[in-house]
Design a protein around this motif. Structure first.
Motif, PDB file in Angstrom:
ATOM      1  N   THR A  38     -14.097   2.582   0.547  1.00 34.92           N
ATOM      2  CA  THR A  38     -13.423   2.609  -0.749  1.00 34.92           C
ATOM      3  C   THR A  38     -11.911   2.461  -0.608  1.00 34.92           C
ATOM      4  O   THR A  38     -11.248   1.899  -1.482  1.00 34.92           O
ATOM      5  N   GLU A  39     -11.348   2.973   0.502  1.00 34.03           N
ATOM      6  CA  GLU A  39      -9.891   2.890   0.699  1.00 34.03           C
ATOM      7  C   GLU A  39      -9.388   1.454   0.746  1.00 34.03           C
ATOM      8  O   GLU A  39      -8.216   1.186   0.427  1.00 34.03           O
ATOM      9  N   ASP A  40     -10.268   0.516   1.141  1.00 31.21           N
ATOM     10  CA  ASP A  40      -9.837  -0.877   1.259  1.00 31.21           C
ATOM     11  C   ASP A  40      -9.468  -1.473  -0.095  1.00 31.21           C
ATOM     12  O   ASP A  40      -8.720  -2.454  -0.170  1.00 31.21           O
ATOM     13  N   GLN A  41      -9.992  -0.890  -1.186  1.00 33.31           N
ATOM     14  CA  GLN A  41      -9.737  -1.418  -2.523  1.00 33.31           C
ATOM     15  C   GLN A  41      -8.639  -0.640  -3.251  1.00 33.31           C
ATOM     16  O   GLN A  41      -8.262  -1.001  -4.360  1.00 33.31           O
ATOM     17  N   GLN A  42      -8.130   0.411  -2.635  1.00 32.12           N
ATOM     18  CA  GLN A  42      -7.157   1.260  -3.311  1.00 32.12           C
ATOM     19  C   GLN A  42      -5.721   0.819  -3.047  1.00 32.12           C
ATOM     20  O   GLN A  42      -5.402   0.361  -1.955  1.00 32.12           O
ATOM     21  N   GLU A  43      -4.862   0.990  -4.055  1.00 30.74           N
ATOM     22  CA  GLU A  43      -3.435   0.720  -3.892  1.00 30.74           C
ATOM     23  C   GLU A  43      -2.680   1.982  -3.491  1.00 30.74           C
ATOM     24  O   GLU A  43      -1.587   1.913  -2.941  1.00 30.74           O
ATOM     25  N   VAL A  44      -3.291   3.139  -3.813  1.00 32.47           N
ATOM     26  CA  VAL A  44      -2.708   4.427  -3.419  1.00 32.47           C
ATOM     27  C   VAL A  44      -3.798   5.261  -2.763  1.00 32.47           C
ATOM     28  O   VAL A  44      -4.884   5.429  -3.328  1.00 32.47           O
ATOM     29  N   ILE A  45      -3.526   5.766  -1.554  1.00 31.18           N
ATOM     30  CA  ILE A  45      -4.486   6.595  -0.833  1.00 31.18           C
ATOM     31  C   ILE A  45      -3.949   8.020  -0.744  1.00 31.18           C
ATOM     32  O   ILE A  45      -2.825   8.239  -0.273  1.00 31.18           O
ATOM     33  N   GLU A  46      -4.744   8.976  -1.225  1.00 33.16           N
ATOM     34  CA  GLU A  46      -4.345  10.375  -1.196  1.00 33.16           C
ATOM     35  C   GLU A  46      -4.657  10.985   0.179  1.00 33.16           C
ATOM     36  O   GLU A  46      -5.747  10.804   0.711  1.00 33.16           O
ATOM     37  N   LYS A  64      -0.427  -2.916   4.888  1.00 31.79           N
ATOM     38  CA  LYS A  64      -1.794  -2.769   5.356  1.00 31.79           C
ATOM     39  C   LYS A  64      -2.057  -3.552   6.639  1.00 31.79           C
ATOM     40  O   LYS A  64      -2.708  -3.063   7.564  1.00 31.79           O
ATOM     41  N   TYR A 110       5.350   9.549  -2.193  1.00 36.48           N
ATOM     42  CA  TYR A 110       4.812   8.270  -1.746  1.00 36.48           C
ATOM     43  C   TYR A 110       5.433   7.825  -0.425  1.00 36.48           C
ATOM     44  O   TYR A 110       6.625   8.040  -0.170  1.00 36.48           O
ATOM     45  N   LEU A 113       0.845  -1.186   0.000  1.00 39.57           N
ATOM     46  CA  LEU A 113       0.000   0.000   0.000  1.00 39.57           C
ATOM     47  C   LEU A 113       0.884   1.241   0.000  1.00 39.57           C
ATOM     48  O   LEU A 113       1.969   1.237   0.591  1.00 39.57           O
TER      49      LEU A 113
END
Length: 498
Positions: A371-379, A352, A347, A339
């Motif tokens: 939605t964050e659980d499916q993301q590879e990059v979190i802004e 995780k 970065y 992650l």
């Protein structure tokens, strides 16, 4: 987790046992005895057991950890070891326990008989809550919640501050300090010191090498002020065998006493009967250490640690990484992370699973419906890169390395994420980094984030340096309501009296 694995003595413990350690104290002439407290507030001991200092009820040495059942469930807040040897321990209820050698009544139980198990000290301390203890070679001190100091044991040099050289078998109030709110105590081998809430330092006892810092080598049977430090607000004091150190609220370090081993850090081996400033021009000092049974001093700046003493041997290291070291090494590792956080275009690589284990905020975030659980990059947009990186690094290392101004931002994050321990670490960093120029800004931040302990600290600093603080740009740029409340509160404290 406290990493004690580099102490040779702790190599006899299993990895599972090491992982339970919350606090640890290694003592004995060769560092061959230990007491440690687990996260479950269980107290264990192991080692040589000189004079029954392990408190196991016998004089048998042991390499197998033994639990002190008498202290089961008692949260330890202060522990000290005297080279006599004897041990003092205080729990969060303010109860004082003692055990070990007692030839000079240093256990405070009214006798001179050795005690092999933790025993509650009640004489003279009825209805008193002890919060800190200190041991010399054969004398002891206790500090109560009310700021009173009690002392007892061997008194050949006046180290218990009674005005005489008669030994004392029970805790006796140091009456010369009456009316002063003492916030810290330390013992040298045969001397004592106390720190008052206004930053004053008092010392008494043996002074044969100037360890009391009063400009002479005359023994003092009662506390006397270290006048050479007048005008400075001392925050921490420590004592070695026959030398002492004092750290001010501005990070200035002073040393005095014996220096035959170079323990004063002055660059020579000349003794000093009065405090001399050391490490001037270097980084701000944030913490100091010494032990009454040694001729060693240590100081920690915001980024480095220093040791003043004769040459010493480093412990060997075989390259094996503990769990804590392995986690520290893998922080921000592109190779193993799953992650990334993107903050200000940069970065930060994380894992995780570890975030879910270490932080309730992430445990909630990484649920399937988020939605964050499916993301590879979190802004991340609400915090700066240094602040958010430091937060994530804290989850891997349990440490924080930030300047005070950034620590305010991290305090904001810790408050938002309900991270209590991180909030306390931020407050500590801010305390260590306070200066005349930023004091009012830090006070405002403490009020904003409801950090009461930090607010009190910053307020006292501002009052102690009132003239300088009121001449800074931060003072005149402060919020009007906050400034009005500060002036009113300072007035009530007598800050504007002639």
């Amino acid at each position: 987790m406290v990493d004690v694995s580099k102490w040779p003595l702790f190599s006899v413990l299993s990895a599972e046992q090491l992982a339970t350690v919350r606090q640890a104290c290694v003592f004995g002439t060769l560092g061959n005895e230990a007491i440690y407290v687990t996260h479950a507030n269980e107290v264990f001991v192991f080692g040589v057991n000189c004079s029954g200092c392990l408190g196991t009820g016998d004089l048998l040495s042991t390499l197998v950890s033994k639990k002190l059942n008498f202290l089961q469930g008692k949260k330890v807040i202060s522990l000290s070891y005297g080279s006599g040897p004897h041990v003092l321990l205080v729990d969060e209820d303010g109860q004082l326990f003692s055990w070990g050698h007692n030839g000079y009544s240093q256990l405070g139980n009214g006798s001179c008989m050795q005690v092999l198990s933790p025993t509650l000290v009640t004489a003279s301390l009825k209805n008193k809550r002890v919060k800190e203890v200190a041991c010399g070679s054969h004398h002891s001190m206790a500090l109560t919640q009310e700021g009173e100091v009690f002392a007892w044991g061997y008194n050949n040099c006046g180290q218990i501050g009674s005005g005489s050289t008669a030994n004392q078998s029970y805790p006796r109030k140091v009456t010369s300090l009456q009316g002063r709110n003492v916030v810290g105590i330390v013992c040298g081998q045969t001397s004592s010191m106390a720190l008052v809430d206004n930053g004053e330092v008092y010392s008494w006892g043996n002074n044969s090498i100037g360890q009391l810092g009063i400009g002479s080598n005359e023994v003092q049977l009662s506390p006397c002020p270290v006048t050479a430090l007048q005008g400075l607000c001392v925050q921490q004091i420590v004592s070695g065998y026959s030398h002492s150190l004092a750290l001010t609220d501005e990070g200035l370090l002073y040393a005095w006493g014996a220096n035959s081993y170079g323990q004063l850090g002055t660059g020579s081996k000349s003794n000093h009967q009065s405090p001399v400033q050391i490490m001037a021009g270097k980084e701000r000092v944030v913490e100091i250490a010494a032990c009454h049974s040694t001729h060693i001093s240590a100081a920690k700046t915001q980024r480095h640690s220093f040791c003043f003493c004769t040459p010493f041997r480093f412990l060997s290291y075989d390259g094996f990484l503990t769990v804590a070291e392995a986690l520290r090494k893998e922080f921000d590792s592109q190779e193993t992370s799953d992650l990334k956080f993107s903050v200000e275009g940069k970065y930060i690589h994380v894992h995780k699973a570890l975030l879910k284990i270490r932080c309730e905020h992430f445990r909630l975030m990484f649920r399937s419906q988020w939605t964050e659980d499916q993301q590879e990059v979190i802004e991340i947009s609400q915090f700066s890169y240094p602040v958010y990186r430091s937060f994530l690094q804290f989850l891997y290392t349990d440490t924080v390395d930030l300047p005070p101004d950034d620590a305010i931002g991290l305090l904001d994050l810790a408050t938002s994420y309900c991270e209590g321990r991180l909030k306390r670490l931020c407050q500590l960093i801010i305390k260590r980094g306070i200066t005349v120029d930023n004091a009012l800004t830090l006070l405002s931040a403490a009020i904003h984030y409801d950090a009461e302990d930090l607010e009190e600290f910053c307020f006292r600093f501002c009052v102690s340096h009132l003239t300088q603080v009121t001449q800074t740009g931060a003072f005149w740029q402060s919020d009007g309501a906050m400034l009005k409340e500060f002036i009113s509160r300072a007035s009530r404290c007598g800050a504007f009296k002639n």
